[in-house]
Scaffold this motif. Structure first.
Motif, mmCIF file in Angstrom:
data_model
loop_
_atom_site.group_PDB
_atom_site.id
_atom_site.type_symbol
_atom_site.label_atom_id
_atom_site.label_comp_id
_atom_site.label_asym_id
_atom_site.label_seq_id
_atom_site.Cartn_x
_atom_site.Cartn_y
_atom_site.Cartn_z
ATOM 1 N N LEU A 22 -11.852 -119.820 -37.929
ATOM 2 C CA LEU A 22 -10.693 -119.528 -39.360
ATOM 3 C C LEU A 22 -11.266 -118.169 -39.897
ATOM 4 N N GLU A 23 -10.903 -117.149 -38.966
ATOM 5 C CA GLU A 23 -11.210 -115.750 -39.385
ATOM 6 C C GLU A 23 -10.371 -115.468 -40.829
ATOM 7 N N GLU A 24 -9.282 -116.007 -41.121
ATOM 8 C CA GLU A 24 -8.819 -115.503 -42.210
ATOM 9 C C GLU A 24 -9.499 -115.875 -43.445
ATOM 10 N N LEU A 25 -10.161 -116.939 -43.353
ATOM 11 C CA LEU A 25 -10.921 -117.297 -44.564
ATOM 12 C C LEU A 25 -12.381 -116.965 -44.707
ATOM 13 N N GLU A 26 -12.778 -116.285 -43.644
ATOM 14 C CA GLU A 26 -14.298 -115.680 -43.905
ATOM 15 C C GLU A 26 -14.481 -114.730 -44.963
ATOM 16 N N GLY A 27 -15.466 -115.113 -45.558
ATOM 17 C CA GLY A 27 -15.936 -114.520 -47.092
ATOM 18 C C GLY A 27 -15.269 -114.877 -48.139
ATOM 19 N N LEU A 28 -14.325 -115.927 -48.034
ATOM 20 C CA LEU A 28 -13.618 -116.261 -49.073
ATOM 21 C C LEU A 28 -14.058 -117.670 -49.433
ATOM 22 N N GLU A 29 -15.242 -118.308 -49.124
ATOM 23 C CA GLU A 29 -15.619 -119.559 -49.402
ATOM 24 C C GLU A 29 -15.809 -119.768 -50.918
ATOM 25 N N LYS A 30 -16.113 -119.025 -51.942
ATOM 26 C CA LYS A 30 -16.313 -119.136 -53.112
ATOM 27 C C LYS A 30 -15.080 -119.139 -53.772
ATOM 28 N N ALA A 76 -12.500 -124.615 -54.532
ATOM 29 C CA ALA A 76 -13.006 -123.556 -53.815
ATOM 30 C C ALA A 76 -12.888 -123.576 -52.304
ATOM 31 N N ILE A 77 -12.492 -122.801 -51.532
ATOM 32 C CA ILE A 77 -12.104 -122.830 -50.091
ATOM 33 C C ILE A 77 -13.364 -123.552 -49.309
ATOM 34 N N GLY A 78 -14.567 -123.158 -49.558
ATOM 35 C CA GLY A 78 -15.727 -123.781 -48.983
ATOM 36 C C GLY A 78 -15.851 -125.107 -49.071
ATOM 37 N N GLU A 79 -15.119 -125.675 -50.186
ATOM 38 C CA GLU A 79 -15.168 -127.138 -50.444
ATOM 39 C C GLU A 79 -13.815 -127.865 -49.899
ATOM 40 N N LEU A 80 -13.099 -127.351 -49.017
ATOM 41 C CA LEU A 80 -12.112 -127.947 -48.438
ATOM 42 C C LEU A 80 -12.315 -128.538 -47.108
ATOM 43 N N SER A 81 -11.632 -129.460 -46.781
ATOM 44 C CA SER A 81 -12.012 -130.349 -45.731
ATOM 45 C C SER A 81 -11.432 -129.310 -44.368
#
Length: 603
Positions: free
Chosen positions: A358-366, A406-411
């Motif tokens: 999931l490279e497009e979402l790296e660093g966006l977890e918060k 937050a993206i980090g909380e998505l399944s």
């Protein structure tokens, strides 16, 4: 049939939700059950309850005396210090397990490429998973439960597993319960389908295809009931609006009735209704690979590959793990240069890859979902309408509450959908999908496929999910022995080629007889009584019939929409649409009859 295992009035509740409430199910001799449902609805939990690994809050699980249950959970791991042989056959002497046809079949089907004396700690996660599956299947069980067994298996591995569980027991003995998102596998092995949803388990007769037909009929009946309810609601509200304003306050029971109708409205299931995202125009040239060779050290991965990709081409790429599929797509994407040959790329080509990471979402977890998408644009044009990022995400199956999550909380499945959206919003005209089915349930896979049906660019798909490959692509190629080979017979042809290749490698066919059998295949009669050339002709006609049926069904669906949206007083226009629908139905009937004839000929 004799009862093996069952559950009565199961209830399981977590602090935040009720997982099951009053569920009663049973497994009898001869049952082959596929379990489907949305991610998080409780499919794996159901297996754990039936296997006795999890205790319900209420209700009970019963089994016939002496019934043995073997289960492979997604979280099951073996002792990493064990060798492959110790994990699968334990301390049994070689002459003992080698004389067991089942053990030999399992080893050949799942771990033939893994060193027999290798420690599990030295294996990849996928190899360890295959060893765990093999360790389970060599055992003698009355009921086998498998949770996502096709993960980490390639196309031929999945085909082997389907054949194994079909032939493991006689038709009236043993029981199989399998959770998987692989719809081809479900259709191959299941005679019953359980759908887990909203705290209940609903049973359908047949495999995945039969389940879809029955669910469509169920939803059609629900839609008809809903249409009647909506008509009644409109009459109610129209009655409230007629006459003196005081009427709306005096007959309170009428207002209560309308309110009750609205409150009874069932929540819609998450679905993707994305019609088309803007794409850049492709020129005549896309990507041409000309006499490509790729070497890594002393290993030659690709050798003399020529592939000219056309605008709008929809191609599936098959191949064993390590065959060179990812290398081939890296050449197309421009992230790898060939050792020999050349890559010619069109001037307007814009390639995007949906990778397994999931490279497009790296660093966006918060960061919140809405904010990440909103940074790309403030509005999107879909079907002539401008949609905000929030509205677009809702159409992609995200609830209103999830837009602020937050993206980090998505399944895993939600992240995968968001990743696909971000990739498509970059406006590529060549889209590469690398194992896109990870973390997707069957409903979401169907929705993704529907989206891809309407995407107008060039599509290249690498996946072990043969249902997806056959569903969204028009042709398939295989990477075999460093060469790129066209597969007119689709995935079935690939599985046959791989079987021949394995037989030749293991020595069951001498090199000379293997070459002779290949050369004479066009003339030799097959088990169905057709010669090789006759069989290929029949397979091509069968494939053409399937494509034509799919196009006609798509046209019919669009006509039904047009019929619903047309001016109902324009009888001439409506009559024309209805006549065309009837013509399509007649042609589909003829094609389906011919399809059955061809299937019978091909055996």
């Amino acid at each position: 049939m004799a009862h093996l295992l069952g559950a009565e009035r199961l209830r399981l509740e977590y602090p935040t939700r009720v997982v099951f409430d009053g569920v009663t199910v049973g497994v009898s001799e001869g049952d082959r059950i596929g379990v489907v449902g949305r991610n998080g609805d409780g499919k794996s939990t159901l297996l754990s309850l039936l296997a006795g690994r999890l205790e319900p809050d209420d209700g009970r699980v019963t089994s016939r005396r002496g019934v043995t249950i073997g289960m492979l959970d997604q979280g099951d791991v073996l002792d990493p210090s064990l060798t492959v042989s110790a994990a699968i056959v334990g301390g049994r002497a070689e002459h003992e397990w080698a004389g067991d046809a089942r053990v030999r079949d399992v080893i050949a089907g799942l771990v033939s490429d893994i060193a027999w004396d290798a420690e599990l700690s030295t294996l990849s996660g996928g190899q360890q998973r295959r060893v765990a599956l093999a360790a389970l299947l060599v055992g003698d069980w009355d009921v086998v439960m498998l949770d996502e067994p096709t993960n980490h298996l390639d196309v031929e591995g999945i085909a082997w597993l389907a054949q194994h569980v079909r032939s493991r027991w006689s038709a009236s003995s043993g029981g199989l319960v399998v959770v998987t998102h692989d719809r081809w596998f479900l259709d191959e092995v299941s005679t019953t389908t359980w759908e887990v949803h909203d705290g209940v388990v609903e049973a359908f007769e047949g495999g995945y295809a039969a389940y879809v037909l029955q669910r469509v009929e169920r939803d059609r009946m629900a839609a008809a009931s809903e249409a009647r309810r909506q008509n009644l609601m409109r009459k109610e509200l129209a009655w409230l609006r007629r006459g003196p304003p005081a009427r709306t306050s005096k007959p309170k029971f009428r207002i209560d009735a309308a309110t009750e109708l609205i409150a009874d409205e069932p929540p819609a299931r998450n679905s993707i209704a994305l019609s088309r995202l803007a794409t850049a125009r492709l020129g005549r040239d896309v990507v041409d690979l000309e006499d490509i060779g790729v070497e890594f050290g002393t290993k030659r991965v690709l050798d003399g590959v020529t592939w000219r990709i056309a605008p709008g081409e929809r191609t599936g790429i098959l191949g064993a793990n390590g065959a060179g599929k990812s290398t081939l797509l890296s050449l197309v994407a421009g992230t790898l240069e060939p050792t020999s040959g050349r890559v010619k790329r069109g001037k307007t080509v814009n390639v995007a890859t949906l990778s397994q990471r999931l490279e497009e979402l790296e660093g966006l977890e918060k960061e919140r979902v809405r904010d990440v998408v909103g940074r790309l644009r403030t509005a999107y044009s879909i079907g002539g309408k401008d949609l905000s990022p929030g509205q677009l995400l809702e159409r992609l199956g995200f609830s209103s509450a999830q837009l602020s999550t937050a993206i980090g909380e998505l399944s895993g499945g939600q992240r995968r959908r968001l990743q696909l959206l971000l990739v498509l919003l970059s406006e590529p005209n060549v889209l590469i999908l690398d194992e896109p089915t990870n973390d997707m349930d069957t409903d979401m896979l169907a929705a993704i496929e529907d989206l891809l049906d309407e995407w107008p660019g060039t599509l290249l798909v690498v996946s072990h999910d043969r249902y997806l490959v056959e569903r969204v692509t028009d042709q398939q190629y295989a990477v075999i022995g460093g060469k790129l080979r066209h597969l007119p017979g689709g995935v079935d042809e690939y599985v046959r080629l791989r079987a021949l290749e394995d037989d030749a490698r293991s020595g069951t066919l001498h090199e000379s007889s293997f070459a002779a059998s290949t050369a004479s295949a066009a003339a030799a009669p097959t088990a169905s009584g057709l010669s090789g050339s006759e069989r290929r002709t029949a397979e091509k006609e069968l494939s053409a019939a399937e494509r034509r049926i799919a196009k006609l069904e798509s046209e019919r669906a669009k006509l039904h929409i047009e019929l619903a949206e047309s001016d109902q007083s324009d009888y001439e226009h409506l009559g024309g649409i209805q006549r065309r629908v009837q013509e399509i139905d007649d042609e589909i009937d003829g094609l389906e009859f011919r399809w059955l004839e061809l299937q019978e000929q091909l055996g």
